[in-house]
Motif scaffolding. Structure first.
Motif, PDB file in Angstrom:
ATOM      1  N   HIS A   1      38.328   3.338 -13.454  1.00 59.29           N
ATOM      2  CA  HIS A   1      38.672   4.104 -14.653  1.00 59.29           C
ATOM      3  C   HIS A   1      37.545   5.056 -15.045  1.00 59.29           C
ATOM      4  CE1 HIS A   1      42.362   2.022 -15.190  1.00 59.29           C
ATOM      5  NE2 HIS A   1      41.823   0.870 -15.514  1.00 59.29           N
ATOM      6  N   PHE A   2      36.305   4.618 -14.849  1.00 58.71           N
ATOM      7  CA  PHE A   2      35.175   5.476 -15.203  1.00 58.71           C
ATOM      8  C   PHE A   2      35.172   6.746 -14.357  1.00 58.71           C
ATOM      9  CE2 PHE A   2      30.793   6.866 -14.388  1.00 58.71           C
ATOM     10  CZ  PHE A   2      30.379   7.129 -15.682  1.00 58.71           C
TER      11      PHE A   2
ATOM     12  N   ALA B   1      40.747   3.038 -23.033  1.00 60.28           N
ATOM     13  CA  ALA B   1      39.500   2.537 -23.603  1.00 60.28           C
ATOM     14  C   ALA B   1      38.294   3.130 -22.883  1.00 60.28           C
ATOM     15  CB  ALA B   1      39.468   1.008 -23.517  1.00 60.28           C
ATOM     16  N   ALA B   2      38.354   3.165 -21.548  1.00 64.77           N
ATOM     17  CA  ALA B   2      37.248   3.722 -20.777  1.00 64.77           C
ATOM     18  C   ALA B   2      37.057   5.201 -21.075  1.00 64.77           C
ATOM     19  CB  ALA B   2      37.490   3.510 -19.282  1.00 64.77           C
ATOM     20  N   LEU B   3      38.142   5.921 -21.282  1.00 69.31           N
ATOM     21  CA  LEU B   3      38.085   7.358 -21.546  1.00 69.31           C
ATOM     22  C   LEU B   3      37.340   7.652 -22.848  1.00 69.31           C
ATOM     23  CD1 LEU B   3      39.039  10.183 -20.622  1.00 69.31           C
ATOM     24  CD2 LEU B   3      41.147   9.788 -21.907  1.00 69.31           C
ATOM     25  N   VAL B   4      37.744   7.000 -23.917  1.00 68.56           N
ATOM     26  CA  VAL B   4      37.136   7.272 -25.220  1.00 68.56           C
ATOM     27  C   VAL B   4      35.721   6.705 -25.293  1.00 68.56           C
ATOM     28  CG1 VAL B   4      37.396   6.996 -27.708  1.00 68.56           C
ATOM     29  CG2 VAL B   4      39.418   7.265 -26.280  1.00 68.56           C
TER      30      VAL B   4
ATOM     31  N   ILE C   1      25.502  -3.279 -13.798  1.00 67.85           N
ATOM     32  CA  ILE C   1      25.732  -4.732 -13.803  1.00 67.85           C
ATOM     33  C   ILE C   1      27.232  -5.034 -13.823  1.00 67.85           C
ATOM     34  CG2 ILE C   1      25.363  -6.877 -15.070  1.00 67.85           C
ATOM     35  CD1 ILE C   1      22.875  -5.668 -13.665  1.00 67.85           C
ATOM     36  N   GLY C   2      28.002  -4.274 -14.604  1.00 65.79           N
ATOM     37  CA  GLY C   2      29.435  -4.518 -14.670  1.00 65.79           C
ATOM     38  C   GLY C   2      30.152  -4.189 -13.378  1.00 65.79           C
ATOM     39  N   SER C   3      29.725  -3.141 -12.700  1.00 68.06           N
ATOM     40  CA  SER C   3      30.409  -2.694 -11.488  1.00 68.06           C
ATOM     41  C   SER C   3      29.975  -3.464 -10.256  1.00 68.06           C
ATOM     42  CB  SER C   3      30.150  -1.202 -11.268  1.00 68.06           C
ATOM     43  OG  SER C   3      30.586  -0.442 -12.369  1.00 68.06           O
ATOM     44  N   TYR C   4      28.689  -3.787 -10.166  1.00 69.51           N
ATOM     45  CA  TYR C   4      28.159  -4.395  -8.944  1.00 69.51           C
ATOM     46  C   TYR C   4      27.565  -5.784  -9.183  1.00 69.51           C
ATOM     47  CZ  TYR C   4      28.604   0.447  -7.471  1.00 69.51           C
ATOM     48  OH  TYR C   4      29.106   1.701  -7.209  1.00 69.51           O
ATOM     49  N   GLY C   5      26.852  -5.940 -10.290  1.00 70.60           N
ATOM     50  CA  GLY C   5      26.211  -7.220 -10.538  1.00 70.60           C
ATOM     51  C   GLY C   5      27.196  -8.362 -10.665  1.00 70.60           C
TER      52      GLY C   5
ATOM     53  N   GLU D   1      44.797  13.183 -11.713  1.00 73.86           N
ATOM     54  CA  GLU D   1      44.732  12.016 -12.599  1.00 73.86           C
ATOM     55  C   GLU D   1      44.908  12.475 -14.045  1.00 73.86           C
ATOM     56  OE1 GLU D   1      44.600   8.991 -11.610  1.00 73.86           O
ATOM     57  OE2 GLU D   1      44.179   9.306  -9.485  1.00 73.86           O
ATOM     58  N   ALA D   2      46.031  13.098 -14.338  1.00 76.02           N
ATOM     59  CA  ALA D   2      46.267  13.677 -15.657  1.00 76.02           C
ATOM     60  C   ALA D   2      46.259  12.594 -16.741  1.00 76.02           C
ATOM     61  CB  ALA D   2      47.597  14.419 -15.678  1.00 76.02           C
ATOM     62  N   VAL D   3      45.757  12.993 -17.913  1.00 75.41           N
ATOM     63  CA  VAL D   3      45.773  12.122 -19.089  1.00 75.41           C
ATOM     64  C   VAL D   3      47.058  12.397 -19.856  1.00 75.41           C
ATOM     65  CG1 VAL D   3      44.640  11.552 -21.267  1.00 75.41           C
ATOM     66  CG2 VAL D   3      43.265  12.066 -19.240  1.00 75.41           C
TER      67      VAL D   3
END
Length: 416
Positions: free
Chosen positions: A79-80, A146-149, A262-266, A342-344
């Motif tokens: 999402h990021f 959520a990730a967007l905002v 940490i969230g993505s890899y850790g 990837e339109a919003v």
């Protein structure tokens, strides 16, 4: 000893209030943080003061790293990256245009000098990450939304810090900010500000990424649960202080970047799965407790007399900021949708507009204004008023707006 007892007593009082607010909020269906701000405002009306006053350093150095790090570790990498083009466009183009527009309108409608009006716009417009994270967790917003905002609120920090410090420095050297902007900033000055924004933003990201990778390598070599917990406590505060206080770059972006690592890899391949659940629960609890104290204190900061005296200006500002945000989001996101795979969706854009809350970071910035700033007390009263109205008005209606425009969402507040 007596002072320690007073502080402990106040912390217990805040905890008792938060328990009551949590129970009542879940029963009547309002946001928990909205309830906290309202109760804090009621406490302010009663004239009760706490021994631990809200300050810019308390917000930026103590409270903010915990909430931002916890929120960043929960952003899904996919999402990021999908949202990054939209976030960059809104931040790089939308944020400065919005601030210039609000500054120009404020100069004509609020009666401020242009520089004071630009300072006010810089403080009050940017989306606040703490409010967004907490309310989106409560209403269980869709992950991409959520990730967007949240990503937008994080990345706008570099621009805001540079503009804030630049305008404050100029105001302290002028006569009540009455000098025209064009006579103060040449093209070279504008390029210098642009470079400072890039340096502060990218510098913060680099510090966070490097710090996150360093801790990631240690986490891979160590599986003891308490060591993992201590490392994840050290990382957000260490990266924030290293970036903000030692290197002069964005501490907020450093903390967010470290959390993303940490969230993505850790959590995926460096921390034992059993420890991941433990750490997530601990950080959820820490962010929740800090948010509780923070929003209650924000409500207590508002002076009833000052709010009433500036109520017309506060309401005008809330409407102006909301209309400006709507213009920025619908225009820029709509234009980028034409070129993106990837339109919003339009209903997501509606929530992006409505969830643009302006609470914690604006309060921290306005509380740090030096004494020599023209209309300092007026700016503080207005920003605090906007913060309360923003969280109470938009925050309380956000679950219903979300349920209306995205069917199946926000059917009830999250119990987590």
């Amino acid at each position: 000893m007596a002072e320690t007892v007073v502080i402990l007593s106040e912390l217990l009082l805040v905890l008792a209030i938060s328990i009551a607010v949590r129970v009542v909020a879940s029963r009547i269906g309002i946001s928990y943080i909205v309830g906290l701000v309202l109760v804090g405002f009621a406490v302010a009306i009663l004239g009760i003061e706490l021994a631990i006053p809200l300050s810019s350093d308390l917000i930026m150095v103590v409270f903010l790293p915990t909430v931002l790090f916890q929120g960043a570790t929960e952003i899904e990498p996919g999402h990021f990256w999908d949202n990054l083009p939209f976030v960059l466009v809104i931040t790089v183009f939308g944020l400065p245009l919005a601030i210039l527009f609000i500054g120009w309108v404020g100069n004509h409608l609020l009666g401020f000098s242009l520089l004071v009006s630009l300072l006010f716009a810089t403080i009050v417009y940017p989306v606040d990450p703490v409010s967004v994270i907490r309310i989106f967790r409560e209403v269980d917003a869709p992950p991409r939304l959520a990730a967007l905002v949240e990503s937008e609120s994080h990345l706008g920090d570099g621009f805001v810090i540079v503009m804030y410090t630049t305008i404050v420095a100029v105001l302290l050297q002028t006569d009540n900010g009455s000098v025209g902007l064009g006579t103060l900033w040449s093209l070279s000055d504008a390029l210098t500000v642009a470079w400072d924004i890039v340096f502060v933003s990218l510098g913060g990201l680099v510090v966070g990424i490097v710090s996150g990778i360093a801790v990631y390598l240690v986490l891979r070599a160590e599986e003891e649960r308490m060591v993992d917990l201590l490392l994840t406590i050290f990382l957000p505060y260490g990266s924030f202080l290293l970036a903000d206080r030692l290197l002069g770059v964005s501490g907020v972006l450093a903390t967010v970047a470290a959390g993303l690592v940490i969230g993505s890899y850790g959590k995926r391949d460096a921390i034992h799965p059993d420890n991941v659940n433990y750490l997530e629960n601990m950080w959820d609890a820490a962010a929740f407790l800090i948010s509780t104290y923070l929003f209650l204190l924000i409500g207590m900061q508002v002076s009833v007399g000052e709010l009433v005296r500036h109520l017309d200006l506060v309401v005008l500002t809330v409407v102006l900021v909301l209309v400006t945000r709507a213009t920025v989001v619908y225009t820029l996101v709509g234009a980028l949708n034409r070129a993106s795979s990837e339109a919003v969706a339009r209903n997501y854009q509606h929530i992006m507009v409505w969830s643009g809350l302006h609470t914690v970071v604006p309060v921290a910035l306005v509380l740090s204004l030096p004494d020599g700033i023209p209309l300092r007390e007026t700016l503080q009263a207005m920003v605090l008023g906007v913060a309360v109205l923003s969280i109470v008005f938009q925050g309380s209606l956000l679950p219903y707006v979300l349920r209306m425009v995205i069917p199946g969402s926000a059917s009830q507040y999250s119990k987590s």
